[in-house]
Motif scaffolding. Structure first.
Motif, mmCIF file in Angstrom:
data_model
loop_
_atom_site.group_PDB
_atom_site.id
_atom_site.type_symbol
_atom_site.label_atom_id
_atom_site.label_comp_id
_atom_site.label_asym_id
_atom_site.label_seq_id
_atom_site.Cartn_x
_atom_site.Cartn_y
_atom_site.Cartn_z
ATOM 1 N N ASP A 67 0.854 -1.191 0.000
ATOM 2 C CA ASP A 67 0.000 0.000 0.000
ATOM 3 C C ASP A 67 0.886 1.235 0.000
ATOM 4 O OD1 ASP A 67 -2.202 -1.626 0.170
ATOM 5 O OD2 ASP A 67 -2.690 -1.119 2.240
ATOM 6 N N ILE A 68 0.475 2.248 -0.769
ATOM 7 C CA ILE A 68 1.200 3.509 -0.820
ATOM 8 C C ILE A 68 0.272 4.594 -0.287
ATOM 9 C CG2 ILE A 68 2.319 5.225 -2.296
ATOM 10 C CD1 ILE A 68 2.992 2.934 -4.234
ATOM 11 N N VAL A 84 -3.104 4.473 -2.330
ATOM 12 C CA VAL A 84 -3.087 3.531 -3.441
ATOM 13 C C VAL A 84 -2.995 2.135 -2.846
ATOM 14 C CG1 VAL A 84 -1.886 2.792 -5.532
ATOM 15 C CG2 VAL A 84 -1.867 5.206 -4.885
ATOM 16 N N PRO A 85 -4.061 1.325 -2.984
ATOM 17 C CA PRO A 85 -3.998 -0.026 -2.414
ATOM 18 C C PRO A 85 -2.944 -0.873 -3.124
ATOM 19 C CG PRO A 85 -6.024 0.284 -3.659
ATOM 20 C CD PRO A 85 -5.318 1.603 -3.651
ATOM 21 N N GLU A 120 6.346 4.451 -12.489
ATOM 22 C CA GLU A 120 5.935 5.831 -12.221
ATOM 23 C C GLU A 120 4.435 5.814 -12.003
ATOM 24 O OE1 GLU A 120 6.064 10.416 -13.853
ATOM 25 O OE2 GLU A 120 6.835 8.827 -15.141
ATOM 26 N N TRP A 121 3.971 6.521 -10.953
ATOM 27 C CA TRP A 121 2.565 6.524 -10.580
ATOM 28 C C TRP A 121 1.894 7.819 -11.014
ATOM 29 C CZ3 TRP A 121 0.212 2.346 -8.457
ATOM 30 C CH2 TRP A 121 1.045 1.316 -8.040
ATOM 31 N N ASP A 122 0.677 7.695 -11.504
ATOM 32 C CA ASP A 122 -0.157 8.855 -11.825
ATOM 33 C C ASP A 122 -0.890 9.238 -10.544
ATOM 34 O OD1 ASP A 122 -1.932 10.730 -12.719
ATOM 35 O OD2 ASP A 122 -2.747 9.507 -14.336
ATOM 36 N N ARG A 125 -4.867 9.985 -10.860
ATOM 37 C CA ARG A 125 -5.766 8.821 -10.954
ATOM 38 C C ARG A 125 -5.415 7.701 -9.978
ATOM 39 N NH1 ARG A 125 -5.608 7.300 -17.102
ATOM 40 N NH2 ARG A 125 -3.425 7.416 -16.557
ATOM 41 N N LEU A 126 -4.285 7.852 -9.277
ATOM 42 C CA LEU A 126 -3.813 6.857 -8.302
ATOM 43 C C LEU A 126 -3.662 5.476 -8.930
ATOM 44 C CD1 LEU A 126 -5.924 7.973 -5.227
ATOM 45 C CD2 LEU A 126 -3.584 8.610 -5.802
ATOM 46 N N SER A 127 -2.984 5.455 -10.057
ATOM 47 C CA SER A 127 -2.752 4.202 -10.776
ATOM 48 C C SER A 127 -1.365 4.267 -11.424
ATOM 49 C CB SER A 127 -3.828 3.990 -11.843
ATOM 50 O OG SER A 127 -3.781 5.033 -12.787
#
Length: 187
Positions: A67-68, A84-85, A120-122, A125-127
């Protein structure tokens, strides 16, 4: 001859009618309110990695279950800005947090793990936004140098892959040769 008492009967004198009615009234007027409360025995997963960005007072937290969490500091204290799960069977090990810019108003977040991928995370949109191969197997450590726009990933084979952080994502700049042991920490 006195009357025989029944076995187990009390030796106390019998209550008078007036004292019995007073006791009954007191019992009726004094009531106890009971509030039923249940507590959830929730134990958060241990923290695997922390990354702080002092330019915007944000903290990225990686938990052991992948998890983040993004925490921000405001005048009232810390609050969780984003969550972010974690994805099952994705062994994420380290985070790198980039500052907010005009082209990236939410900032940039990178992660790496034992699967050999730098992600790299968006943050809007948390994806996941994009994935890049670490070029050295499992990635154990990650460090971002904002001044030079470089991201380094320490790998299982003992090498370090250095990426350039550009507007479109990451580009492979160079790779430091393997030294035989895994790279567990970068600064």
């Amino acid at each position: 001859m006195p009357a025989k008492r029944a076995r187990g009967a009390s030796r106390q004198p019998a209550a008078t009618a007036s004292s019995t009615s007073a006791a009954a009234k007191g019992a009726a007027t004094s009531s106890v309110l009971v509030h039923r409360c249940r507590f959830v025995d929730q134990v958060p997963d241990p923290v695997e990695s922390l990354q702080y960005d002092p330019s915007c007072s944000r903290l990225a937290v990686l938990r052991a279950n992948s998890d983040i969490e993004l925490w921000s500091l405001s005048e009232g204290g810390w609050f969780r800005e984003a969550y972010v799960p974690g994805v099952p069977d994705t062994p994420v090990r380290r985070l790198a947090l980039g500052s907010r810019t005009a082209s990236h108003p939410d900032g940039r977040l990178f992660s790496c793990g034992l699967h050999g991928v730098v992600t790299e995370w968006d943050l809007a949109r948390l994806s996941p936004l994009d994935n890049y191969d670490s070029l050295g197997g499992a990635a154990w450590s990650l460090a971002l140098h904002a001044g030079s726009a470089r991201l380094a990933a320490g790998c299982e084979d003992g090498g370090v892959t250095v990426f350039g952080v550009v507007e479109e994502g990451l580009e492979n700049v160079y790779r430091l040769p393997a030294r035989g042991g895994r790279v567990l920490s970068l600064a």
